[in-house]
Design a protein around this motif. Structure first.
Motif, mmCIF file in Angstrom:
data_model
loop_
_atom_site.group_PDB
_atom_site.id
_atom_site.type_symbol
_atom_site.label_atom_id
_atom_site.label_comp_id
_atom_site.label_asym_id
_atom_site.label_seq_id
_atom_site.Cartn_x
_atom_site.Cartn_y
_atom_site.Cartn_z
ATOM 1 N N LEU A 120 -7.537 6.631 4.747
ATOM 2 C CA LEU A 120 -6.694 7.820 4.877
ATOM 3 C C LEU A 120 -5.324 7.485 4.321
ATOM 4 O O LEU A 120 -4.683 6.530 4.783
ATOM 5 N N ILE A 121 -4.873 8.264 3.352
ATOM 6 C CA ILE A 121 -3.608 7.948 2.682
ATOM 7 C C ILE A 121 -2.887 9.242 2.322
ATOM 8 O O ILE A 121 -3.481 10.319 2.328
ATOM 9 N N GLY A 122 -1.598 9.129 1.960
ATOM 10 C CA GLY A 122 -0.879 10.260 1.386
ATOM 11 C C GLY A 122 -1.244 10.368 -0.087
ATOM 12 O O GLY A 122 -1.663 9.398 -0.719
ATOM 13 N N LEU B 33 -0.915 0.520 4.726
ATOM 14 C CA LEU B 33 -0.063 -0.485 5.382
ATOM 15 C C LEU B 33 1.358 -0.099 4.990
ATOM 16 O O LEU B 33 1.687 -0.075 3.800
ATOM 17 N N TYR B 34 2.161 0.228 5.951
ATOM 18 C CA TYR B 34 3.466 0.833 5.660
ATOM 19 C C TYR B 34 4.479 -0.229 5.234
ATOM 20 O O TYR B 34 4.509 -1.332 5.793
ATOM 21 N N TYR B 35 5.279 0.170 4.269
ATOM 22 C CA TYR B 35 6.255 -0.759 3.686
ATOM 23 C C TYR B 35 7.451 -0.877 4.622
ATOM 24 O O TYR B 35 8.020 0.129 5.043
ATOM 25 N N VAL B 36 7.827 -2.118 4.899
ATOM 26 C CA VAL B 36 8.865 -2.326 5.919
ATOM 27 C C VAL B 36 10.281 -2.331 5.328
ATOM 28 O O VAL B 36 11.170 -2.958 5.885
ATOM 29 N N MET C 109 11.062 20.216 0.641
ATOM 30 C CA MET C 109 11.139 18.934 -0.080
ATOM 31 C C MET C 109 10.302 17.888 0.648
ATOM 32 O O MET C 109 10.285 17.865 1.879
ATOM 33 N N LYS C 110 9.684 16.982 -0.127
ATOM 34 C CA LYS C 110 8.922 15.905 0.501
ATOM 35 C C LYS C 110 9.824 15.103 1.420
ATOM 36 O O LYS C 110 10.898 14.660 1.027
ATOM 37 N N MET C 111 9.365 14.957 2.653
ATOM 38 C CA MET C 111 10.125 14.151 3.593
ATOM 39 C C MET C 111 9.905 12.683 3.236
ATOM 40 O O MET C 111 8.768 12.241 3.085
ATOM 41 N N GLY C 112 10.968 11.946 3.024
ATOM 42 C CA GLY C 112 10.794 10.546 2.659
ATOM 43 C C GLY C 112 12.072 9.751 2.792
ATOM 44 O O GLY C 112 13.159 10.322 2.926
ATOM 45 N N LYS C 113 11.895 8.439 2.727
ATOM 46 C CA LYS C 113 13.057 7.558 2.892
ATOM 47 C C LYS C 113 14.047 7.764 1.748
ATOM 48 O O LYS C 113 15.247 7.699 1.933
ATOM 49 N N SER C 114 13.504 8.002 0.547
ATOM 50 C CA SER C 114 14.386 8.088 -0.620
ATOM 51 C C SER C 114 15.348 9.254 -0.496
ATOM 52 O O SER C 114 16.527 9.131 -0.789
ATOM 53 N N LEU C 115 14.819 10.405 -0.065
ATOM 54 C CA LEU C 115 15.702 11.566 0.055
ATOM 55 C C LEU C 115 16.470 11.555 1.370
ATOM 56 O O LEU C 115 17.454 12.273 1.534
ATOM 57 N N VAL D 41 0.828 -1.188 0.000
ATOM 58 C CA VAL D 41 0.000 0.000 0.000
ATOM 59 C C VAL D 41 0.864 1.239 0.000
ATOM 60 O O VAL D 41 0.515 2.260 -0.540
ATOM 61 N N CYS D 42 2.041 1.171 0.575
ATOM 62 C CA CYS D 42 2.854 2.373 0.678
ATOM 63 C C CYS D 42 3.995 2.423 -0.299
ATOM 64 O O CYS D 42 4.804 3.307 -0.226
ATOM 65 N N ARG D 43 4.131 1.444 -1.152
ATOM 66 C CA ARG D 43 5.239 1.538 -2.092
ATOM 67 C C ARG D 43 4.872 2.564 -3.139
ATOM 68 O O ARG D 43 3.919 2.403 -3.875
ATOM 69 N N VAL D 44 5.625 3.634 -3.157
ATOM 70 C CA VAL D 44 5.254 4.743 -4.018
ATOM 71 C C VAL D 44 5.680 4.458 -5.439
ATOM 72 O O VAL D 44 6.829 4.146 -5.698
ATOM 73 N N LEU D 45 4.744 4.525 -6.334
ATOM 74 C CA LEU D 45 5.029 4.279 -7.741
ATOM 75 C C LEU D 45 4.773 5.572 -8.486
ATOM 76 O O LEU D 45 3.653 5.934 -8.745
ATOM 77 N N GLY E 27 6.607 11.128 8.364
ATOM 78 C CA GLY E 27 5.552 11.068 7.346
ATOM 79 C C GLY E 27 4.593 9.926 7.627
ATOM 80 O O GLY E 27 3.372 10.091 7.580
ATOM 81 N N SER E 28 5.153 8.734 7.954
ATOM 82 C CA SER E 28 4.268 7.600 8.260
ATOM 83 C C SER E 28 3.473 7.897 9.534
ATOM 84 O O SER E 28 2.292 7.554 9.642
ATOM 85 N N ALA E 29 4.145 8.558 10.482
ATOM 86 C CA ALA E 29 3.458 8.883 11.737
ATOM 87 C C ALA E 29 2.317 9.868 11.482
ATOM 88 O O ALA E 29 1.259 9.779 12.117
ATOM 89 N N TYR E 30 2.523 10.780 10.538
ATOM 90 C CA TYR E 30 1.530 11.835 10.287
ATOM 91 C C TYR E 30 0.167 11.237 9.911
ATOM 92 O O TYR E 30 -0.860 11.585 10.500
ATOM 93 N N THR E 31 0.172 10.327 8.946
ATOM 94 C CA THR E 31 -1.101 9.713 8.526
ATOM 95 C C THR E 31 -1.755 9.004 9.712
ATOM 96 O O THR E 31 -2.968 9.063 9.906
ATOM 97 N N GLY F 88 -6.912 11.818 0.443
ATOM 98 C CA GLY F 88 -5.474 11.886 0.171
ATOM 99 C C GLY F 88 -4.888 13.162 0.754
ATOM 100 O O GLY F 88 -5.124 14.252 0.230
ATOM 101 N N HIS F 89 -4.161 13.017 1.858
ATOM 102 C CA HIS F 89 -3.594 14.238 2.474
ATOM 103 C C HIS F 89 -2.300 14.632 1.772
ATOM 104 O O HIS F 89 -1.752 13.894 0.948
ATOM 105 N N GLY F 90 -1.769 15.802 2.146
ATOM 106 C CA GLY F 90 -0.546 16.319 1.524
ATOM 107 C C GLY F 90 0.704 15.747 2.163
ATOM 108 O O GLY F 90 0.645 14.850 3.008
ATOM 109 N N PHE F 91 1.835 16.282 1.770
ATOM 110 C CA PHE F 91 3.125 15.806 2.287
ATOM 111 C C PHE F 91 3.653 16.718 3.376
ATOM 112 O O PHE F 91 3.534 17.939 3.280
ATOM 113 N N LEU F 92 4.291 16.111 4.353
ATOM 114 C CA LEU F 92 5.138 16.877 5.247
ATOM 115 C C LEU F 92 6.416 17.117 4.470
ATOM 116 O O LEU F 92 6.972 16.193 3.865
ATOM 117 N N THR F 93 6.840 18.350 4.487
ATOM 118 C CA THR F 93 8.058 18.672 3.753
ATOM 119 C C THR F 93 9.109 19.174 4.736
ATOM 120 O O THR F 93 8.784 19.620 5.840
#
Ligand SMILES: Nc1ncnc2c1ncn2[C@@H]1O[C@H](COP(=O)(O)OP(=O)(O)OP(=O)(O)O)[C@@H](O)[C@H]1O
Length: 596
Positions: free
Chosen positions: A332-334, A83-86, A371-377, A2-6, A93-97, A362-367
């Motif tokens: 509730l999702i990003g 469902l957050y990707y492990v 910049m979008k806060m995320g694992k990738s960055l 569910v959380c793997r961003v494509l 960000g995951s906590a926000y949702t 679909g809520h917005g991003f914490l930045t």
């Protein structure tokens, strides 16, 4: 998952040879042959029959008002987080949702609904197997450990979830397989060869034109590898008209409204079938009757919303899970995974003959620094550290109050500290503390009269009665709900300053009696504030209730009707005044002292 961003449409919506129509994809992603097993060959339904299916189902569950209360008769409220990707531990960000979902769940419980709050972890896929191998553990051990990190964070944040589903749970596997079989029986799964450039980190094929030099993935900056495999596909294109109708008849199905417009334009631009299996990934649920393939992300993790509903000891089957509470009232999702929830998921459910969720928000991003806060960055904020430093209420309040729910919001520590100090420590905490101090000094901490009697024709009571946050909570306007509750605190501060009960007590006689009534009025306003803010700051609200002389048990039975004026009674004895929320510098000091 569910959380793997494509991130790209085309990269996720794959084109089998029977429907490959995009010239842009034909270069990098080619379907070489189509060899469909008889039973799963396209049974293309005519547009008319899709439409009639749609007619039957379009309105079945989607709500007809923009609040998520559902129908008045419905007493249950099922809310889900992704469902957050492990692949990595949780971040802010995951906590926000999850904090937002918790506030909504708590509000609905106060509102008398039987809430089922579902969260969990998405645990399959190549990236998980690789992360496990890199750390020298098995995929199962890796999943256990990261999934546990999510649970621990939810505990630290005071998340009141009812169901925590892991996609490696056998009950989930059973539900996925049964769901798959239903979709197959509807003729919506077929097999096609697929060839393209694959990014292992995104776990998806990429469109060549979106890649950087040397075929590097723009997100992970690593080269994509040429890969060819045969996959199973879901015939999403068959549901084009159904989805168009669903949206046009249920404008509140997707919220906020600007996201509805996005979804509508995705659908209008034409839907394409997407791949639902991987031939090269072992760490996943096997495709029924094909041990060489595992089910890929959306046909696995999305089903967690349903499998989560099964109780322990219950028979593991789809019907039992559905009977236990499906459909969800609110996903509730990003915004990153909106397409999959608002387009793929309804089509999959209809194909399987299941009802649709009532709303997808679909809520917005914490930045961080824009910049979008995320694992990738890697620009994430560690929520556990924030909670340890400032406590769960501060974290929950800040993000819900300061980020307009639905839009993006930037985080800065200085703003965090100034907001939390101003609102929770000063406006609310100080008001309560100074009022209780005066009550102790002048009334032996006992209320002189009932709050109803004290406040006849009183201006503060009138103001408090006008400041209801209920509609804001119902409309998921969480920031506005906090703002409205804070107004009660502001009004209380204004009142105490204007009335100056400390001087009235000095005058004695009638003035003193009037001051004693003023304290009752202010404390009643703070009590109402505590109830109204309890979905957002549950521990702070409990501490306020304790200060007002109530037990934990009493607090645990409050309902939204307790926001009505008149709870505090004459003769009630307040606790010894203690700050319910320390200013952040003080708190940090305390932490330092505790560590010594
Ligand atoms: N910056 C963020 N702001 C708000 N919510 C977020 C944010 N990052 C993640 N989420 C929540 O988590 C979901 C995506 O989770 P995921 O596991 O993909 O994390 P991620 O950090 O976004 O990963 P990546 O950075 O690799 O794309 C979102 O749909 C949303 O619910």
């Amino acid at each position: 998952m569910v959380c793997r961003v494509l991130p790209s449409v085309q990269s996720t919506m794959c084109f089998p040879s029977t429907s490959a129509s995009s010239p842009s994809l034909q270069n990098s992603v080619r379907f070489t042959t189509t060899h469909l097993p008889r039973e799963s060959r396209f049974r293309r339904t005519s547009p008319l029959s899709i439409s009639s299916r749609g007619n039957r189902c379009c309105r079945c569950n989607a709500s007809s008002s923009s609040s998520i209360n559902g129908s008045a008769s419905s007493e249950s409220f099922v809310i889900t987080t992704p469902l957050y990707y492990v692949n990595a531990p949780p971040h802010m960000g995951s906590a926000y949702t999850t904090i937002a979902a918790d506030a909504i769940a708590r509000f609905q419980r106060l509102n008398g609904k039987k809430v089922i709050f579902v969260t969990g972890t998405d645990e399959h896929g190549e990236k998980i197997a690789m992360a496990a191998a890199a750390s020298g553990s098995s995929p199962a051990q890796h999943c256990d450990s990261v999934s546990q990190a999510y649970r621990s964070l939810w505990r630290d944040l005071g998340i009141s979830y009812d169901k925590f589903i892991r996609t490696t749970d056998p009950k989930h596997e059973a539900v996925v397989k049964e769901f798959y079989a239903k979709v197959l029986a509807s003729g919506d799964i077929y097999r096609a060869d697929y060839e393209g450039l694959y990014c292992i980190n995104c776990e998806e094929y990429k469109d060549e034109k979106e890649l950087l030099a040397n075929n590097c993935c723009p997100i992970h900056l690593k080269p994509c590898a040429a890969r060819k495999e045969d996959n199973y596909f879901f015939a999403l294109s068959k549901y084009q008209q159904f989805l168009e109708k669903l949206l046009s008849e249920n404008p509140d199905f997707v919220q906020p409204s600007f996201r509805f417009n996005e979804v509508q334009s995705w659908i209008k631009s034409g839907l394409r079938d997407f791949s639902i299996s991987r031939a090269s990934v072992d760490w996943g649920i096997e495709v029924p009757n094909d041990a060489k393939q595992t089910i890929y992300v959306w046909f696995d993790a999305l089903l967690g919303y349903i499998s989560a509903l099964l109780d322990e000891g219950e028979e593991f089957n789809l019907q039992a899970a559905v009977s236990a509470g499906w459909p969800a009232s609110l996903h509730l999702i990003g915004k990153d995974i909106l397409r999959f929830h608002a387009v793929y998921w309804p089509a999959m459910l209809i194909s399987a003959g299941l009802p649709l969720p009532k709303m997808v928000f679909g809520h917005g991003f914490l930045t961080k620094d824009g910049m979008k806060m995320g694992k990738s960055l890697g620009n994430t904020i560690e929520p556990t550290e924030l909670v340890l430093s400032y406590g769960p209420d501060a974290v929950r309040y800040f993000f819900l109050k300061e980020v307009e729910f639905g839009s993006d919001g930037d985080y800065s520590e200085s703003r965090f500290i100034s907001i939390v100090n101003a609102h929770l420590a000063n406006t609310i905490g100080n008001l309560l503390n100074r009022t209780l101090g005066l009550l102790k000094k002048n009334c032996q901490s006992m209320l002189a009269v009932d709050s109803v009697v004290a406040a006849e024709g009183n201006v503060l009571k009138d103001t408090v009665e006008k400041l209801s946050a209920k509609t804001h909570y119902e409309n998921l306007a969480l920031s506005a709900a906090c703002e409205t509750v804070l107004e009660i605190g502001n009004a209380g501060n204004l009142y105490i300053n204007e009335q100056a009960p400390w001087s009235l007590f000095k005058q004695g006689g009638a003035a003193s009696e009037s001051a004693a009534k003023d304290l009752v009025i202010i404390l009643e306003a703070v009590r109402i504030l505590a109830v109204a803010l309890s979905p957002v700051t549950p521990s702070l609200s409990l501490r306020i209730y304790n200060q007002l002389g109530y037990s934990d048990d009493h607090f645990n039975t409050i309902t939204w009707s307790d926001t009505k004026w008149g709870g505090l009674k004459g003769g009630q004895v307040m606790a010894q005044p203690r700050p319910v929320f320390s200013r952040i510098e003080d708190h940090k000091q305390e932490v330092v002292e505790l560590k010594r």
